[in-house]
Design an enzyme around this catalytic site. Sequence first.
Site, PDB file in Angstrom:
ATOM      1  NE  ARG A  55       9.899   7.088  28.219  1.00 27.92           N
ATOM      2  CZ  ARG A  55      11.219   7.075  28.113  1.00 27.92           C
ATOM      3  NH1 ARG A  55      11.792   6.795  26.947  1.00 27.92           N
ATOM      4  NH2 ARG A  55      11.977   7.327  29.143  1.00 27.92           N
ATOM      5  CE1 TYR A 108     -14.669  -0.135  31.417  1.00 25.08           C
ATOM      6  CE2 TYR A 108     -12.408   0.198  32.155  1.00 25.08           C
ATOM      7  CZ  TYR A 108     -13.318   0.051  31.131  1.00 25.08           C
ATOM      8  OH  TYR A 108     -12.886   0.096  29.830  1.00 25.08           O
ATOM      9  CG  ASP A 180     -13.373   5.477  36.558  1.00 23.22           C
ATOM     10  OD1 ASP A 180     -13.762   6.518  35.981  1.00 23.22           O
ATOM     11  OD2 ASP A 180     -13.107   4.426  35.951  1.00 23.22           O
ATOM     12  CE  LYS A 205     -15.843   4.785  28.506  1.00 20.71           C
ATOM     13  NZ  LYS A 205     -14.451   4.343  28.296  1.00 20.71           N
TER      14      LYS A 205
END
Length: 385
Positions: A55, A108, A180, A205
Site C-alpha cells: 500500500r 478545475y 495544479d 493526461k
Amino acid sequence: MKTDTKIARLGRPHAKDGPVSVNPPVVRASTVLFPDMETYDAAGKEKYTTLRYGRHGTPTAFALADAVAELEGGYRAIVLPSGLAAISATLLAYARPGTHLLVTDNVYGPTRNLCDSYLRELGVDVEYFPPRIGADIAARVRPETVAIYCESPGSATFELEDIPAIASVAAGHGIPLINDNTWATPLLFPSFERGVDISIHAGTKYIVGHSDAMLGIVVCSEATWGTVRNLVGLLGYSTSSDDCYLALRGLRTMALRLERHQANALKVARWLEQRPEVTAVHYPALESHPDHALWKRDFRGASGLFAFTLASDDHAAVVRFADGLRYFGIGSSWGGFESLVTLPHPKREHDALPEGGSLVRLHVGLEDPDDLIADLEAGLTALSK
C-alpha cells in the site's frame, strides 16, 4: 543532463551491476517478506520510500515518483490513483476546521466541488480570488490562512496567474503555494524555479498520454513532503503498479508529443481566430491572449488544451456543432493522443466571461492539423444550419 536526456533515463534501471531490462519491471505486491525482525523494523522507518508493504508503494511506483520529482526539480513525489485524489490529499493535508484557504477562481471543477462541499462542511473558510490578482493577494492573507491554491492556466477559461508574485507573498507569510501544473507538465513550467512548494499533476493526461490509465502525482518541496505524505498514508491511497508502468512508458515520449500538441493547437487556434462564428480564442500561446507576455516569461511552451467562444448562445446549435465533428471525440479528460471537444460551464465569482456566446473547449491531439481544421469547419457548418 538536458531535459530530453532526463526523460529517456530517469526512473530506469541501468546496467552498472549487470544485465537489466530497459524498463523497470512491474512489481505487484501486498505482503513483503523480510529475513528477520531487525530488517523489518528498519524498513518501517522509511516505509514511504522503500519496499515494506504494497500500500505504501512498490519499486515501480517509486521509480515513477523519483523520475517526475527530478524532472520538475522537487524534493520527492507521491503517486496516487487519480488527479483528483492528488488534489484532495494535498488540500486535506493543510485544511482544518477554522482555517482559511485561498483558491483561484478559475480552478478545475471537481476541485471547486471539493472546496464548496466537503471542506466547507468541515469548517474550512474557502475564499476564491481573481486569477490575475498577482501580488495583491497579500491583502487576502489572514493569520489563519494555511495555503494558497493556484491553477495556471485554468483548465476551462485559461487565465494565467503570476505564480512568482504569488509565491513571494506565500513565502513571506510562511504558507505553501500549491499549483495544479497538469496543463504545462514538468516540462513546460518549472514549478520549483518559480517558487511553488507543491506541484500537482493529473498524470492521467500528458504523462500517461494514451488515455488508458488513471494516475495522480504530487511533487513536494522538502518542507512540505512529510505533511502531504503522512496524510496520503493515513488515507490509505494505493496506486496500481501497472498504471505506474504505463505512466513511465508515456513519460519517455512526452516531450515529443507536447511539441506536436503545441504545433497543432497553434495552427487550429489561429484558424479559429479568423472565423466569423468565433468571438475569442483562449490560448495563452496566442499573441492575442491577455496573458501572453506572462506565458512567454514563465513557460517553456504550451500544451494542446484551450477554449474558444462561439458567438452563438443557442445551445441546440452549439450541440449541433459538437455532434457534427468527426475527429474530435466527445469525452471527459484530455492529454491523450486523440482530439476531444467538450462544452464546459465554469462556475465563477470574479471576472466572469463576457455575457453571451458559448464556451467550447478543445484538446488538440496528434492527428494531422489540416484534418482537424476541416473537421471544425464541418462543425461550424452544422452550427449555422
